[in-house]
Design an enzyme around this catalytic site. Sequence first.
Site, PDB file in Angstrom:
ATOM      1  N   ASN A 182       9.470  -7.344   3.248  1.00 12.65           N
ATOM      2  CA  ASN A 182       9.351  -6.118   2.466  1.00 12.65           C
ATOM      3  C   ASN A 182      10.620  -5.284   2.638  1.00 12.65           C
ATOM      4  OD1 ASN A 182       7.663  -3.012   3.013  1.00 12.65           O
ATOM      5  ND2 ASN A 182       8.076  -3.896   1.016  1.00 12.65           N
TER       6      ASN A 182
ATOM      7  N   GLN B 213      -6.049  -1.072   3.896  1.00 12.04           N
ATOM      8  CA  GLN B 213      -5.139  -0.801   5.002  1.00 12.04           C
ATOM      9  C   GLN B 213      -5.598   0.442   5.763  1.00 12.04           C
ATOM     10  OE1 GLN B 213      -1.045   0.930   5.052  1.00 12.04           O
ATOM     11  NE2 GLN B 213      -0.394  -1.169   5.460  1.00 12.04           N
TER      12      GLN B 213
ATOM     13  N   CYS C 287       4.188   2.816   9.007  1.00  9.17           N
ATOM     14  CA  CYS C 287       4.454   4.034   8.231  1.00  9.17           C
ATOM     15  C   CYS C 287       5.366   4.959   9.022  1.00  9.17           C
ATOM     16  CB  CYS C 287       3.151   4.747   7.897  1.00  9.17           C
ATOM     17  SG  CYS C 287       3.413   6.288   6.973  1.00  9.17           S
TER      18      CYS C 287
ATOM     19  N   ASP D 190      13.602  -3.267  -0.324  1.00  9.92           N
ATOM     20  CA  ASP D 190      14.700  -3.415  -1.280  1.00  9.92           C
ATOM     21  C   ASP D 190      14.512  -4.540  -2.283  1.00  9.92           C
ATOM     22  OD1 ASP D 190      15.835  -1.310   0.042  1.00  9.92           O
ATOM     23  OD2 ASP D 190      17.401  -2.473   1.044  1.00  9.92           O
TER      24      ASP D 190
ATOM     25  N   PRO E 102       0.846  -1.202   0.000  1.00  9.88           N
ATOM     26  CA  PRO E 102       0.000   0.000   0.000  1.00  9.88           C
ATOM     27  C   PRO E 102       0.878   1.246   0.000  1.00  9.88           C
ATOM     28  CG  PRO E 102       0.040  -1.009   2.185  1.00  9.88           C
ATOM     29  CD  PRO E 102       0.776  -1.939   1.268  1.00  9.88           C
ATOM     30  N   MET E 103       0.593   2.175  -0.914  1.00 11.67           N
ATOM     31  CA  MET E 103       1.377   3.409  -1.010  1.00 11.67           C
ATOM     32  C   MET E 103       0.445   4.579  -1.261  1.00 11.67           C
ATOM     33  SD  MET E 103       4.705   2.196  -3.259  1.00 11.67           S
ATOM     34  CE  MET E 103       3.721   1.235  -4.439  1.00 11.67           C
TER      35      MET E 103
END
Length: 330
Positions: A204, A72, A102, A206, A18-19
Site C-alpha cells: 500500500n 477494520q 493509522c 502511492d 479503509p478510509m
Amino acid sequence: MLKIGNIELRDKALLLAPMEDITDASFRYICRSYGADLVYTEFVPSEGLIRNISSSMKKMRIGEQERPAGIQLYGHIVDSMVESAKIAATLNPNLIDINCGCPVRKIATRGAGAGLLQNIPLMIEMVTKIVKAVDVPVTVKTRLGWDDQSKIIVDVAERLQDTGIKALTIHGRTRAQLYTGQADWTLIGAVKNNPRMHIPIIGNGDIISAETASDAFNKFGVDGIMIGRATIGRPWIFKEIRHYLDTGELLPDMGVRERADLAKMQMQKSIEYKGMPRGLYEMRRHLCNYFKGLPHFKDYKLRLVTSMEISEIEATLDEIVERYGGNTEC
C-alpha cells in the site's frame, strides 16, 4: 488465486483501503462494481463498539453486493479490542482487520493505530488474543515503523505471522511521514521475499495509476495491492488497473457524462443506506472529486456542496455534462 483464510480472490488482487469518512457502504458498492476484489469498512473504534454506539455499529453493516468485505478495528486496550472483535464477528464480515498503521495524531499518540509500532509486545498480544477469540480470518494493516530510525517491519511481519493472521498489509511509510514523501516499497518487497513468510503480503502507498500498480506487482512480487486516496473521485481505477494487468493497454479516461451518471448512482445509494438528509450531506465529499481537473468549476462546486435538494444536484450534474461535453475527459 490468492487465498486469505477461506476467502478466494483473483491473482494480483486489488483492495480498497479503509478510509474514515470515505469507504462507507455506497462507496464500497461503487468500488466493487468497478472491480475491487476486497473492500473494507471505515475503521471502527473498539471503545465505541463495545459501548454499542450507533455510529460504530452502522459502519460495520455490509451488504451482500459489497462482499467480500472486511471490518477494520482500532484501539489500544487489549480486552476492548478482543471484545469488539467478537461483536464484529457476529455481523458476519469476511474478515476482521486490525489497524496498526493509522498515523493520525489523536489515534497514534494514544497508542492505537501506528502507535502500536512503539509497543510491539502489546501489538503481538492484542493480535494473538483476537485471532484466538474469533472464527473469521484476522488480518493486520501496519507501516514500516514509527520513524526512519525504527523501520522494523521485516521482524514485526514475522512476529505477526506467528500470531495466526491470514494476511498482512504494509503501507510503505513510517508513522512520522504521515502521507508525505514517497512510499518505500523496497521494505515491502523484503517482507514478501523473506523465505520465512508464507502469508499473503499486500502493499500500500502511492498506487495512483495502472502503471504504478503494475510496477508494484512486477518489482516487488506482492500478492495484492491496496489503494486508498487515489480512489477518491476515481473509483474506476480498479477497472483501469485490471485491464492494464490483463492486456497491457491503458483504458481511455472516463468522460464527464459517465462521471455524472456515477455521481448520481452513488448519491442514490448513499440516501438509500443513510436516509435524508444525512445521505445527501455525506455525499458532498464525493461529488466534486468526480470532476477534478475541469476548468472554471467553482460555481458548480459551490452548488454541489450547498444544495440539499436531490433534484437541484441532479440538475447541476446535467449542466456540467452540457457545458463540458458528454465525452470530454477530465
